[in-house]
Design a protein around this motif. Structure first.
Motif, PDB file in Angstrom:
ATOM      1  N   TYR A  25       0.726  -1.056   0.169  1.00 53.45           N
ATOM      2  CA  TYR A  25      -0.153  -0.045   0.091  1.00 53.45           C
ATOM      3  C   TYR A  25       1.082   1.418   0.080  1.00 53.45           C
ATOM      4  CZ  TYR A  25      -3.212  -3.501   1.489  1.00 53.45           C
ATOM      5  OH  TYR A  25      -4.280  -4.504   1.643  1.00 53.45           O
ATOM      6  N   ARG A  26       2.026   1.444  -0.597  1.00 50.48           N
ATOM      7  CA  ARG A  26       2.679   2.566  -0.691  1.00 50.48           C
ATOM      8  C   ARG A  26       1.918   3.743  -1.488  1.00 50.48           C
ATOM      9  NH1 ARG A  26       8.226  -0.632  -2.539  1.00 50.48           N
ATOM     10  NH2 ARG A  26       8.820  -1.545  -0.382  1.00 50.48           N
ATOM     11  N   ALA A  27       1.549   3.370  -2.374  1.00 50.72           N
ATOM     12  CA  ALA A  27       0.613   4.618  -3.064  1.00 50.72           C
ATOM     13  C   ALA A  27      -0.393   5.098  -2.287  1.00 50.72           C
ATOM     14  CB  ALA A  27       0.105   4.132  -4.344  1.00 50.72           C
ATOM     15  N   THR A  28      -1.151   4.105  -1.697  1.00 49.63           N
ATOM     16  CA  THR A  28      -2.276   4.576  -0.568  1.00 49.63           C
ATOM     17  C   THR A  28      -1.567   5.144   0.594  1.00 49.63           C
ATOM     18  OG1 THR A  28      -3.521   2.269  -1.366  1.00 49.63           O
ATOM     19  CG2 THR A  28      -4.148   3.803   0.567  1.00 49.63           C
ATOM     20  N   ALA A  29      -0.576   4.759   1.106  1.00 50.25           N
ATOM     21  CA  ALA A  29       0.024   5.556   2.359  1.00 50.25           C
ATOM     22  C   ALA A  29       0.370   7.021   1.680  1.00 50.25           C
ATOM     23  CB  ALA A  29       1.205   4.802   2.676  1.00 50.25           C
TER      24      ALA A  29
END
Length: 420
Positions: A354-358
């Motif tokens: 979830y890097r982009a979400t984070a």
């Protein structure tokens, strides 16, 4: 005892640096498009009459829309092709920038700024996640830093808006940047690609596990103390940074009696060119220190940010233009350290799925607080509070930012079972 990553695990994937270069130009167009309007205060308000509060609302509504949708936009980049999300976003915001040139009243201008926030919010989470897909630990900070230098360059070039408006009309810069963005987006359709589906982490993270629901992504991220501390830092930094972006050109114009074009260059140029240097220095230092220290990407920006608040205070309280520029340079240079290491910090403390979400959640906090700061500053100016007093308040808030970073500790990886 943790296993050290092998050279194969830390080497960038093929095409990694080409992706950074391609996205560098996208970042420049992105920040030019959003920053044009703040460098043309007099030209825009002369053509479309509005109060200072309304002018501040143009940037605040962009920031609130951009921030509110950023977590969902980041999740889209985790679920679907990051490269396609980037291209669609670029073409959409470029068309809207071009249309801004034809706004006839405040309501139309406000609507276009809101739609600009919708179209731009997917870019940064998707682009930084794509870069960290390609780049491993030993090149991650400098790769992100190089990309963020495109942000700094684009924000600096936004200062040309005031200069072009003085020589043409306020519409012309929007037409120019919009056409450039659409043209480049059509090129990227054929050359920008996602990273191969392999592990991007030297630690045993299950990156091949499919992305779950948005609710599960939130539960994973907010279950980590380090992420909450990082979110708190980003909200405070956004509160100050957006206010500087939105009102510093006007402060320089009024306080030092410079022309609109010179004020835009002086304010945006000093901050963003210093930021440009900061992302390189901060990225290189963090990558080198990360070979021996797990918290390097956290400590490097934390130390640098100790100088950002004093820089703003100097700018707000001097009558010497060169001293004011020096303060802006200190603020921008320290901010570059943060920009280069924010996604690397997420790679250390967050869930790899979830890097982009984070990053989208960080954008939400930064933009929500930043939009509030810009709107509040406009309202306070209408109440005849001086710009220097407003900037002094921002300097005080900035002093709190490094404290949150110093408190962040990466999660301890599980120990290997000696009985197996």
């Amino acid at each position: 005892m943790t296993t050290m990553p092998t050279q194969a695990q830390t080497r960038p994937l093929p095409g990694a640096w080409l992706v950074v270069i391609l996205l560098w130009f996208v970042a420049g167009v992105n920040w030019s498009a959003r920053g044009l309007i703040v460098t043309m205060h007099d030209s825009v308000t002369a053509a479309i009459p509005m109060t200072n509060t309304q002018f501040g609302l143009l940037t605040s509504c962009f920031a609130w829309t951009y921030g509110l949708l950023s977590p969902f936009a980041g999740f889209l980049a985790d679920r679907f092709s990051r490269s396609r999300v980037i291209v669609v976003s670029l073409i959409a915001w470029s068309v809207l920038t071009w249309l801004t040139a034809y706004a006839r009243n405040f309501n139309e201008l406000l609507a276009l700024r809101i739609l600009l926030g919708v179209s731009e919010c997917t870019y940064l989470p998707a682009s930084l996640a794509l870069i960290t897909d390609y780049h491993r630990t030993t090149t991650r900070s400098i790769a992100v830093g190089l990309h963020m230098s495109g942000v700094s360059m684009g924000a600096s070039l936004a200062g040309i808006g005031g200069w072009l408006a003085e020589r043409h009309t306020w519409n012309y810069p929007f037409q120019l940047v919009g056409l450039i963005g659409v043209s480049y987006g059509l090129v990227l359709i054929f050359v920008l690609r996602d990273a191969p589906k392999v592990s991007v982490s030297p630690t045993p993270v299950a990156v091949s596990v499919p992305v779950a629901s948005f609710r599960e992504a939130l539960a994973s991220l907010f279950g980590r103390r380090a992420f909450i501390l990082l979110l708190s830092y980003y909200g405070l930094a956004g509160f100050v940074g957006w206010a500087i972006l939105g009102w510093m050109p006007t402060f320089i114009h009024e306080h030092f009696k410079l022309g609109e074009g010179a004020s835009g260059f002086s304010a945006s140029g000093c901050v963003n060119l210093a930021n440009l240097c900061g992302v390189f220095v901060g990225g290189i230092l963090a990558d080198r220190w990360s070979r021996t220290h797990a918290r390097a990407c956290i400590l490097v920006p934390a130390i640098a940010l100790c100088f950002a608040g004093p820089g703003i205070f100097l700018t707000a309280n001097t009558d010497l233009i060169y001293a004011a520029m020096f303060g802006l340079v200190a603020f921008g240079f320290a901010g570059g350290f943060s920009d280069a290491n924010m996604m690397p910090i997420l790679c250390v403390v967050g869930d790899a799925r979830y890097r982009a979400t984070a990053y989208g959640i960080l954008n939400f906090a930064g933009c929500l607080c930043g939009g509030l700061a810009i709107y509040a500053a406009g309202a306070l100016r209408d109440l005849h509070l001086s710009s220097a007093q407003i900037l002094n308040g921002g300097a005080a808030v900035m002093l709190l930012c490094p404290i949150f970073l110093f408190l962040i500790r990466p999660p301890v990886p599980p120990m290997a079972n000696p009985g197996r």
